[in-house]
Design a protein around this motif. Structure first.
Motif, PDB file in Angstrom:
ATOM      1  N   LYS A  46       0.831  -1.213   0.000  1.00  0.00           N
ATOM      2  CA  LYS A  46       0.000   0.000   0.000  1.00  0.00           C
ATOM      3  C   LYS A  46       0.861   1.257   0.000  1.00  0.00           C
ATOM      4  N   GLU A  47       1.944   1.238   0.787  1.00  0.00           N
ATOM      5  CA  GLU A  47       2.825   2.411   0.875  1.00  0.00           C
ATOM      6  C   GLU A  47       3.446   2.724  -0.481  1.00  0.00           C
ATOM      7  N   LYS A  53       2.268   1.895  -3.251  1.00  0.00           N
ATOM      8  CA  LYS A  53       1.162   2.031  -4.209  1.00  0.00           C
ATOM      9  C   LYS A  53       1.407   1.181  -5.454  1.00  0.00           C
ATOM     10  N   LYS A  56      -1.912  -3.690  -5.065  1.00  0.00           N
ATOM     11  CA  LYS A  56      -2.602  -2.988  -3.979  1.00  0.00           C
ATOM     12  C   LYS A  56      -4.107  -3.251  -4.018  1.00  0.00           C
ATOM     13  N   GLN A 104      -6.326  -5.087  -1.018  1.00  0.00           N
ATOM     14  CA  GLN A 104      -7.587  -4.553  -0.527  1.00  0.00           C
ATOM     15  C   GLN A 104      -8.672  -5.641  -0.512  1.00  0.00           C
TER      16      GLN A 104
END
Lengths: 219, 252
Positions: A42-43, A45, A50, A54
């Motif tokens: 996530k960091e 991206k 990602k 989720q």
């Protein structure tokens, strides 16, 4: 209360508790690793990954562990993948815990101001270096209470492992009840076994939480 | 004539498709030059500085370092930023690292320099700005002025070609402003190339080789400080400078 029944079955409980604790430890470590990988994705991206993260998080947090275990134990063999009870239990715990730990990391990461990243970037650090050296250490300090709560939650969740024929505490208890009808004694021992496992952890984690809160990097 | 280090042409930046915060800015800075950017708040001066370091994505325009266009891919950008030092209003030291660790982090991690050499230089620089005895403390234990001096050292140790200072005294108590600005004045004397955004007009007058007045995303005036503070050409600059004189308000 049949004290003789209790004392003669203590070894069985000790063995089952050992198994529960072992799987819980693997599960918690695995969940932390999965959580860390999810938050790194996530960091940075990373595209596609990602979105997968989720979906995984929503799927894992919104389905009961029991159903996840059934899928691993009864569903996967239909696809040609046969896992042992232990492997199923561990994998299930990691699958469930991973998303909770990922959310724990996220809370911590969100609490670090964006300008800390910019400060690191302007020194020439790459995004990976910034994440591991600057963001993560600050995030983990903030997230310790969440990790501790998750740990206890995951250990308690192990009580559904008997559903996939793992000889854990719950399984032994149900077995004894079925064999001897000593329901009271068996359940009492189950409660005490879980307390013996969880109370020390609870005490250690609350001590750890206090330390992290007051230590605060030189405060 | 000294060589041009940083050159900007037609830099345009807007936020979320709104009106331009920076509108076709042309700018360059030479080696050893100190340029001060002034303007009322919201005029885009901080955004301008942040664009130079690509902390803000620019809409169009070019930025050249030593005559070369900047490659803004995630891989190349750190190499560029390494050469551009930046100091923030809110210091942004890393709270989980001691003063010395803060200063030594980037030289070791990014430039892969020798540890003993970096440590010696870090201690020397910290001593120079008067915080040598704080080296093993955490940022939280320092005053604002001390934190900002450490932040300056953390940038300096990278040997940047240009130093960007973004309102570095705006969060400080008045008595601490001086100790920080003193450090900047000394750097200017030593020939450090700097681009400074500040609201301290007396300091700007003392340190600047050239003053840039930004208004509504455009450079309205660009001249030596004696001219800008003495006889500004535009009405807007006059009005801006008047806000620093309280007696001027009585005329209203």
């Amino acid at each position: 209360m049949d004290l003789e029944f209790i004392s003669s079955h203590i070894p069985m409980y000790v063995e089952a508790a050992g198994l529960t604790v072992r799987i819980a430890i693997y599960g918690i470590i695995g969940a932390l690793i999965v959580g860390l990988i999810c938050s790194l994705i996530k960091e940075l991206k990373l595209p596609v990954l990602k979105e997968i993260v989720q979906i995984y998080i929503e799927l894992s947090r919104n389905t009961p562990l029991l159903i996840q275990l059934f899928f691993l134990y009864f569903g996967l063999p239909k696809l040609g993948i046969v896992l042992s009870s232990k492997a199923c239990a561990t994998a299930g715990l990691i699958f469930l815990g991973g998303s909770y730990m990922a959310e724990g990391f996220r809370t911590g990461i969100d609490s670090v101001p964006q300008i800390q990243r910019e400060s690191a970037y302007s020194l020439g650090l790459t995004r990976e270096q910034t994440f591991f050296r600057i963001i993560l250490p600050q995030a983990v300090a903030t997230s310790v209470p969440v990790f501790c709560a998750n740990m206890i939650f995951l250990i308690k969740e192990t009580s559904v492992f008997s559903a996939v024929a793992l000889a854990d505490l719950m399984y032994v208890t149900k077995d004894l009840i079925g064999l001897y009808y000593n329901t009271d004694e068996a359940l009492l021992m189950l409660v005490i076994a879980y307390l013996i496992i969880l109370l020390p952890i609870s005490l250690v984690t609350s001590w750890l939480e206090r330390r992290v809160r007051y230590a605060g990097f030189g405060n | 004539m000294a060589e041009t280090i940083l050159e900007v042409s037609k830099l345009t930046k807007s936020f979320d498709g709104g009106s331009a915060v920076l509108n076709e800015i042309n700018f360059s800075i030479k080696k050893g030059e100190v340029v001060v950017v002034v303007g009322s708040s919201g005029c885009g001066k901080s955004t301008f500085l942040r664009c130079l370091n690509f902390l803000e994505q620019i809409d169009s325009g070019e930025i050249l370092l030593d005559g070369k266009k900047i490659d803004i891919s995630a891989k190349a950008l750190p190499k560029y930023r390494e050469k551009i030092g930046m100091v923030f209003q809110s210091y942004e030291l890393f709270p989980h690292k001691t003063v010395l660790e803060n200063v030594m982090l980037a030289p070791l991690l990014v430039q892969k320099r020798n540890k003993a050499e970096v440590k010696a230089e870090a201690e020397k620089l910290l001593a120079r700005v008067g915080v040598a005895e704080k080296k093993d403390m955490y940022p939280r234990q320092l005053s604002g002025g001390q934190k900002q001096r450490v932040a300056i050292v953390r940038s300096l140790i990278m040997h940047p070609e240009v130093l960007l200072l973004d309102e570095i005294t705006a969060a400080l108590d008045p008595e601490m402003v001086r100790e920080v600005l003193q450090v900047v004045l000394e750097l200017a004397k030593e020939g450090m190339t700097m681009l400074i955004v500040t609201h301290e007009m007396d300091f700007a007058k003392a340190v600047a080789d050239r003053v840039i007045f930004l208004d509504q995303g455009e450079i309205i005036e660009e001249e030596p400080p004696e001219i800008f503070f003495g006889e500004p050409k535009t009405e807007r600059a006059k009005r801006f400078l008047n806000t620093f004189h309280y007696e001027a308000l009585e005329d209203k």
